[in-house]
Design a protein around this motif. Structure first.
Motif, short mmCIF file in Angstrom:
data_model
loop_
_atom_site.label_atom_id
_atom_site.label_comp_id
_atom_site.label_asym_id
_atom_site.label_seq_id
_atom_site.Cartn_x
_atom_site.Cartn_y
_atom_site.Cartn_z
N UNK A 17 0.83 -1.20 0.00
CA UNK A 17 0.00 0.00 0.00
C UNK A 17 0.87 1.26 0.00
N UNK A 18 1.94 1.22 0.78
CA UNK A 18 2.84 2.38 0.88
C UNK A 18 3.51 2.66 -0.46
N UNK A 19 4.05 1.58 -1.07
CA UNK A 19 4.71 1.76 -2.36
C UNK A 19 3.74 2.26 -3.41
N UNK A 20 2.54 1.71 -3.38
CA UNK A 20 1.53 2.13 -4.35
C UNK A 20 1.21 3.62 -4.16
N UNK A 21 1.11 4.04 -2.92
CA UNK A 21 0.83 5.44 -2.62
C UNK A 21 1.97 6.34 -3.10
N UNK A 22 3.21 5.92 -2.83
CA UNK A 22 4.37 6.69 -3.27
C UNK A 22 4.39 6.82 -4.79
N UNK A 23 4.12 5.73 -5.47
CA UNK A 23 4.11 5.77 -6.93
C UNK A 23 3.07 6.74 -7.45
N UNK A 24 1.89 6.73 -6.81
CA UNK A 24 0.83 7.65 -7.22
C UNK A 24 1.24 9.10 -6.99
N UNK A 25 1.90 9.34 -5.85
CA UNK A 25 2.36 10.70 -5.55
C UNK A 25 3.38 11.16 -6.58
N UNK A 26 4.33 10.28 -6.92
CA UNK A 26 5.36 10.64 -7.89
C UNK A 26 4.74 10.94 -9.25
N UNK A 27 3.81 10.08 -9.68
CA UNK A 27 3.16 10.32 -10.97
C UNK A 27 2.40 11.64 -10.96
N UNK A 28 1.75 11.94 -9.86
CA UNK A 28 0.99 13.18 -9.75
C UNK A 28 1.91 14.39 -9.84
N UNK A 29 3.05 14.33 -9.13
CA UNK A 29 4.00 15.45 -9.15
C UNK A 29 4.59 15.61 -10.55
N UNK A 30 4.91 14.49 -11.19
CA UNK A 30 5.46 14.56 -12.54
C UNK A 30 4.49 15.22 -13.51
N UNK A 31 3.21 14.87 -13.38
CA UNK A 31 2.21 15.48 -14.24
C UNK A 31 2.11 16.99 -14.00
N UNK A 32 2.24 17.38 -12.74
CA UNK A 32 2.14 18.79 -12.40
C UNK A 32 3.36 19.58 -12.88
N UNK A 33 4.53 18.94 -12.83
CA UNK A 33 5.76 19.64 -13.19
C UNK A 33 6.05 19.62 -14.68
N UNK A 34 5.47 18.68 -15.40
CA UNK A 34 5.79 18.53 -16.82
C UNK A 34 5.62 19.82 -17.62
N UNK A 35 4.49 20.52 -17.50
CA UNK A 35 4.34 21.77 -18.28
C UNK A 35 5.40 22.81 -17.92
N UNK A 36 5.70 22.94 -16.62
CA UNK A 36 6.71 23.91 -16.20
C UNK A 36 8.08 23.55 -16.75
N UNK A 37 8.41 22.25 -16.70
CA UNK A 37 9.69 21.79 -17.23
C UNK A 37 9.79 22.07 -18.72
N UNK A 38 8.74 21.78 -19.46
CA UNK A 38 8.74 22.00 -20.90
C UNK A 38 8.90 23.48 -21.22
N UNK A 39 8.23 24.33 -20.46
CA UNK A 39 8.33 25.77 -20.70
C UNK A 39 9.75 26.28 -20.45
N UNK A 40 10.36 25.82 -19.35
CA UNK A 40 11.72 26.26 -19.04
C UNK A 40 12.72 25.74 -20.06
N UNK A 41 12.54 24.48 -20.48
CA UNK A 41 13.43 23.91 -21.48
C UNK A 41 13.31 24.66 -22.81
N UNK A 42 12.07 24.93 -23.21
CA UNK A 42 11.85 25.65 -24.47
C UNK A 42 12.47 27.05 -24.40
#
Length: 276
Positions: A17-42
Motif C-alpha cells: 500500500x505504501x509503495x503504491x501510494x508513493x508511486x501515485x504521488x510521484x506520478x501526480x507530481x510529474x504530471x504537475x511539473x511537466x508543463x513547467x519543465x517544458x516551458x523552461x526547457x523551451x
C-alpha cells in the motif's frame, strides 16, 4: 497461520500500500511539473546558438560509440584552442628571469588564508576535499589562476617560439603527484610522463586520508637556470594552483637533477625547498 506469519503478512500488505501510494504521488507530481519543465526547457533552447542546437540534435540520433567519439573530438578541439590562447599570452608576456623574479616575489608568500582575505577565493570547500571550481573564485582569482598556469607552462616548456627567454644550464626532472580525479587541473601541460599509483598517506586531522586512493604521477624534464629561479617559480606557481583549484592539503612535488635531489613541499601555509 501463526502470530509471526500474520505480522509478516500485515507488513507486506502495508508495504504494498505504501509503495503504491508513493508511486501515485510521484506520478501526480510529474504530471504537475511537466508543463513547467517544458516551458523552461523551451525558453532555454530558444536562447541557444542555432549551430549548437543542430549539433545536439544530430548527437541524439547517433549511437553511443559515435557519440563518445564526437565528444572526444570536441574535447580535443577545446583543449587545442585553450593551448593556442595560452601560447598567445606567453608571446605577449615575453617571460624572462627578471619577470619571473617579480612573480615569485609578489606571490611566494600567498597561502589559502591570504587568498580568501584578499578576495581571490569565495567560501571555498574544505582543504583536502573537492576541487575549487569557478563558483568559489572571484574574477581576479580566475585571472591569478590563469597567470599561475601560464607561468608554470612557460618555465617548463617555454622557448624562443613562445618568446620565453631563459639561459638554461642543466636538466632537472619534476615529479608531481595528484589524485586521479584532480589530474585534469594540469591537463595544459605537455610532454609529461604519467604513472598510476595508490596513495597511503594518513591525514593526522582525519580530513583527507589518502588510503589506497588512485593517484597519478606526472613527470616532466625542464631546463634550470644558474640561479635556480625556475625551481622557485615552480614552487610559487604550484602553490597558487593548489590553493586556487587543486585544493590538496599537501601537494607533493619532487625536483631532481644529476648532482643532487631537491624535495619541494607545498602546503597551505608554508613553502620550503629542502636539499638532501
Amino acid at each position: 497461520m501463526g502470530k509471526l506469519g500474520k505480522i509478516v503478512s500485515q507488513l507486506e500488505e502495508y508495504s504494498m500500500q505504501y509503495n503504491h501510494t508513493i508511486e501515485k504521488v510521484i506520478r501526480k507530481i510529474n504530471r504537475e511539473l511537466a508543463p513547467e519543465f517544458e516551458d523552461k526547457l523551451r525558453c532555454h533552447l530558444e536562447c541557444q546558438d542555432k549551430a549548437w542546437l543542430i549539433d545536439q540534435i544530430i548527437r541524439l540520433t547517433i549511437d553511443e560509440h559515435s557519440r563518445q567519439e564526437c565528444d572526444r573530438k570536441l574535447f580535443q578541439k577545446i583543449k587545442q584552442q585553450k593551448r593556442a590562447e595560452r601560447l598567445a599570452r606567453l608571446r605577449e608576456l615575453q617571460l624572462d628571469e627578471s619577470k619571473l623574479d617579480i612573480f615569485i616575489s609578489q606571490y611566494e608568500q600567498y597561502d589559502r588564508d591570504r587568498l580568501e582575505e584578499e578576495g581571490y577565493l569565495i567560501h571555498p570547500p574544505l582543504k583536502g576535499k573537492d576541487l575549487i571550481t569557478t563558483e568559489y573564485r572571484s574574477q581576479k582569482g580566475e585571472v591569478l589562476l590563469t597567470q599561475a598556469k601560464d607561468i608554470l607552462f612557460a618555465i617548463l616548456f617555454g622557448d624562443e617560439s613562445t618568446c620565453v627567454q631563459f639561459e638554461r644550464v642543466e636538466q632537472e626532472l619534476l615529479t608531481l603527484t595528484l589524485p586521479h580525479f584532480k589530474a585534469r587541473t594540469i591537463d595544459f601541460m605537455k610532454a609529461t610522463t604519467e604513472i598510476g599509483g595508490l596513495g597511503f598517506w594518513q591525514d593526522p586531522d582525519n580530513v583527507s586520508n589518502d588510503d589506497e586512493v588512485e593517484n597519478i604521477l606526472f613527470q616532466v624534464e625542464y631546463g634550470e637556470v644558474a640561479t635556480e629561479k625556475i625551481g622557485d617559480g615552480i614552487v610559487t606557481a604550484l602553490n597558487l594552483i593548489n590553493n586556487l583549484e587543486v585544493n590538496e592539503q599537501i601537494l607533493y612535488a619532487r625536483i631532481i637533477n644529476v648532482e643532487q635531489s631537491t624535495l619541494v613541499d607545498i602546503n597551505e601555509s608554508h613553502l620550503r625547498r629542502r636539499r638532501f
